[in-house]
Design a protein around this motif. Structure first.
Motif, PDB file in Angstrom:
ATOM      1  N   ALA A  45      53.750 -53.437 100.441  1.00 15.89           N
ATOM      2  CA  ALA A  45      54.439 -54.838  99.871  1.00 15.89           C
ATOM      3  C   ALA A  45      53.462 -56.162 100.525  1.00 15.89           C
ATOM      4  O   ALA A  45      53.255 -56.980  99.723  1.00 15.89           O
ATOM      5  CB  ALA A  45      55.784 -54.885 100.329  1.00 15.89           C
ATOM      6  N   ASN A  46      52.873 -55.788 101.505  1.00  9.66           N
ATOM      7  CA  ASN A  46      52.073 -56.941 102.241  1.00  9.66           C
ATOM      8  C   ASN A  46      50.793 -57.093 101.322  1.00  9.66           C
ATOM      9  O   ASN A  46      50.337 -58.220 101.167  1.00  9.66           O
ATOM     10  CB  ASN A  46      51.726 -56.365 103.648  1.00  9.66           C
ATOM     11  CG  ASN A  46      53.012 -56.773 104.476  1.00  9.66           C
ATOM     12  OD1 ASN A  46      54.078 -57.205 103.974  1.00  9.66           O
ATOM     13  ND2 ASN A  46      52.835 -56.102 105.694  1.00  9.66           N
ATOM     14  N   VAL A  47      50.188 -56.071 100.935  1.00  6.33           N
ATOM     15  CA  VAL A  47      48.640 -55.987 100.167  1.00  6.33           C
ATOM     16  C   VAL A  47      49.204 -56.836  99.038  1.00  6.33           C
ATOM     17  O   VAL A  47      48.445 -57.503  98.249  1.00  6.33           O
ATOM     18  CB  VAL A  47      48.481 -54.586  99.909  1.00  6.33           C
ATOM     19  CG1 VAL A  47      47.085 -54.899  99.142  1.00  6.33           C
ATOM     20  CG2 VAL A  47      47.706 -54.117 101.314  1.00  6.33           C
ATOM     21  N   ALA A  48      50.219 -56.339  98.050  1.00  6.80           N
ATOM     22  CA  ALA A  48      50.709 -57.000  96.782  1.00  6.80           C
ATOM     23  C   ALA A  48      50.827 -58.368  96.875  1.00  6.80           C
ATOM     24  O   ALA A  48      50.658 -59.179  96.116  1.00  6.80           O
ATOM     25  CB  ALA A  48      51.852 -55.944  96.417  1.00  6.80           C
ATOM     26  N   GLY A  49      51.629 -58.692  98.143  1.00 11.53           N
ATOM     27  CA  GLY A  49      51.910 -60.225  98.555  1.00 11.53           C
ATOM     28  C   GLY A  49      50.625 -60.777  98.385  1.00 11.53           C
ATOM     29  O   GLY A  49      50.460 -62.124  98.003  1.00 11.53           O
ATOM     30  N   ALA A  50      49.762 -60.460  99.173  1.00 13.26           N
ATOM     31  CA  ALA A  50      48.298 -60.974  99.228  1.00 13.26           C
ATOM     32  C   ALA A  50      47.710 -61.223  98.065  1.00 13.26           C
ATOM     33  O   ALA A  50      47.250 -62.238  97.759  1.00 13.26           O
ATOM     34  CB  ALA A  50      47.664 -60.297 100.251  1.00 13.26           C
ATOM     35  N   ILE A  51      47.611 -60.089  97.176  1.00  9.97           N
ATOM     36  CA  ILE A  51      47.214 -60.071  95.903  1.00  9.97           C
ATOM     37  C   ILE A  51      47.777 -61.431  95.085  1.00  9.97           C
ATOM     38  O   ILE A  51      47.159 -62.012  94.299  1.00  9.97           O
ATOM     39  CB  ILE A  51      47.030 -58.893  95.294  1.00  9.97           C
ATOM     40  CG1 ILE A  51      46.225 -57.953  95.956  1.00  9.97           C
ATOM     41  CG2 ILE A  51      46.714 -58.927  93.612  1.00  9.97           C
ATOM     42  CD1 ILE A  51      46.238 -56.354  95.213  1.00  9.97           C
ATOM     43  N   ASP A  52      49.020 -61.285  94.943  1.00  3.98           N
ATOM     44  CA  ASP A  52      49.865 -62.508  94.435  1.00  3.98           C
ATOM     45  C   ASP A  52      49.477 -63.638  94.903  1.00  3.98           C
ATOM     46  O   ASP A  52      49.287 -64.753  94.189  1.00  3.98           O
ATOM     47  CB  ASP A  52      51.260 -62.142  94.357  1.00  3.98           C
ATOM     48  CG  ASP A  52      51.995 -63.086  93.480  1.00  3.98           C
ATOM     49  OD1 ASP A  52      51.588 -63.759  92.753  1.00  3.98           O
ATOM     50  OD2 ASP A  52      53.335 -63.305  93.887  1.00  3.98           O
ATOM     51  N   ARG A  53      49.363 -63.934  96.235  1.00  8.48           N
ATOM     52  CA  ARG A  53      49.041 -65.274  97.067  1.00  8.48           C
ATOM     53  C   ARG A  53      47.701 -65.667  96.698  1.00  8.48           C
ATOM     54  O   ARG A  53      47.662 -67.042  96.526  1.00  8.48           O
ATOM     55  CB  ARG A  53      49.562 -65.008  98.440  1.00  8.48           C
ATOM     56  CG  ARG A  53      49.269 -66.421  99.150  1.00  8.48           C
ATOM     57  CD  ARG A  53      49.769 -66.293 100.817  1.00  8.48           C
ATOM     58  NE  ARG A  53      48.848 -65.333 101.405  1.00  8.48           N
ATOM     59  CZ  ARG A  53      49.364 -64.189 101.821  1.00  8.48           C
ATOM     60  NH1 ARG A  53      50.652 -63.849 101.386  1.00  8.48           N
ATOM     61  NH2 ARG A  53      48.901 -63.110 102.551  1.00  8.48           N
ATOM     62  N   TYR A  54      46.569 -64.778  96.649  1.00  7.11           N
ATOM     63  CA  TYR A  54      45.364 -65.291  96.668  1.00  7.11           C
ATOM     64  C   TYR A  54      44.753 -65.135  95.263  1.00  7.11           C
ATOM     65  O   TYR A  54      44.019 -65.975  94.860  1.00  7.11           O
ATOM     66  CB  TYR A  54      44.473 -64.364  97.388  1.00  7.11           C
ATOM     67  CG  TYR A  54      44.615 -64.672  98.871  1.00  7.11           C
ATOM     68  CD1 TYR A  54      44.484 -65.725  99.537  1.00  7.11           C
ATOM     69  CD2 TYR A  54      44.783 -63.290  99.915  1.00  7.11           C
ATOM     70  CE1 TYR A  54      44.615 -65.900 100.884  1.00  7.11           C
ATOM     71  CE2 TYR A  54      45.120 -63.582 101.270  1.00  7.11           C
ATOM     72  CZ  TYR A  54      44.951 -64.849 101.891  1.00  7.11           C
ATOM     73  OH  TYR A  54      44.892 -64.766 102.940  1.00  7.11           O
ATOM     74  N   PHE A  55      45.215 -64.593  94.371  1.00 11.60           N
ATOM     75  CA  PHE A  55      44.983 -64.098  92.908  1.00 11.60           C
ATOM     76  C   PHE A  55      45.733 -64.533  91.836  1.00 11.60           C
ATOM     77  O   PHE A  55      45.363 -64.493  90.741  1.00 11.60           O
ATOM     78  CB  PHE A  55      44.416 -62.777  92.877  1.00 11.60           C
ATOM     79  CG  PHE A  55      43.333 -62.614  93.749  1.00 11.60           C
ATOM     80  CD1 PHE A  55      41.873 -63.179  94.092  1.00 11.60           C
ATOM     81  CD2 PHE A  55      43.584 -61.538  94.992  1.00 11.60           C
ATOM     82  CE1 PHE A  55      41.073 -62.642  95.042  1.00 11.60           C
ATOM     83  CE2 PHE A  55      42.711 -61.004  95.978  1.00 11.60           C
ATOM     84  CZ  PHE A  55      41.379 -61.674  95.893  1.00 11.60           C
TER      85      PHE A  55
END
Length: 228
Positions: free
Chosen positions: A36-46
């Protein structure tokens, strides 16, 4: 027939937690971040929401293609902007250093000229006082010295003013050249962009046919699977 439904990704760690510690090879909970943290980072950055991907409409999927095209345009122009920005910044820096150099030189020269004028003036006063104590014959010599001094002073002043004028003219010409770069560059970019769009539309039509004008990439995938 194999199912073609797209389902959202869900990570299930229950089986992993039930395995013995000896079978958890290379996996450390304090090293790997939760999905979930990785998916959130992908959503936040990209701006890519993997959890919502399956529920998106064709229009929402098409927005990824629009964003990708815009990003490609930006990446194509970045090297050009890099060169232009470096040229502008380095040119402005060199110009400022050039102006500061001659301001310092001109200021130092002006101080020397002023000191020379003052020394000459004091010398002239002392010499005039000396001439007053001398005979009338020394008056002609004093007049000659004063005339030579005024001539040299005028020439020095003219040379200094001419130098300042030349510096000012060079600065104005350089500033004009810099200002003319921007409209010329923008016009060139507009023509290049128009040519690129025409070429891209023609390539899309010749590659994908008239289907490229309807739906999106995922729309064509749906129609492919619907025939199964």
């Amino acid at each position: 027939m194999k199912s073609t439904a797209i389902v959202p990704f869900k990570q299930n760690n229950s089986a992993l937690t039930r395995r013995p510690q000896s079978q958890r090879r290379g996996i450390h909970s304090n090293v790997l971040p939760p999905a979930a943290n990785v998916a959130g980072a992908i959503d936040r950055y990209f701006g890519i929401n993997l959890n919502a991907l399956a529920q998106m409409s064709d229009q929402q999927w098409a927005e990824f293609a629009d964003r990708a095209r815009e990003m490609k345009r930006l990446r194509e122009v970045l090297p050009i902007l890099d060169r232009h920005f470096q040229e502008l910044i380095e040119g402005q820096l060199e110009y400022e250093q050039f102006v500061q150099k001659f301001l310092k030189l001109g200021g130092a020269a002006a101080q020397k000229i002023d000191k020379g004028i003052l020394d000459a003036y004091l010398l002239s006063l002392g010499y005039n006082n000396h001439l007053k104590l001398m005979s009338q014959q020394s008056v002609q010599g004093s007049q000659k010295l004063n005339a030579e001094f005024q001539s040299a002073f005028s020439l020095n002043e003219l040379d200094f003013q001419t130098s300042l004028k030349l510096v000012q003219l060079r600065r104005q010409n350089r500033a004009k050249q810099i200002r003319e770069r921007v409209p010329n560059y923008l016009k060139q970019q507009q023509i290049s962009e128009q040519q690129r769009r025409v070429s891209q539309q023609r390539k899309e039509l010749l590659t994908n046919g008239t289907q490229s004008q309807r739906g999106g990439f995922f729309g064509r995938i749906g129609s492919f699977f619907s025939g199964w």
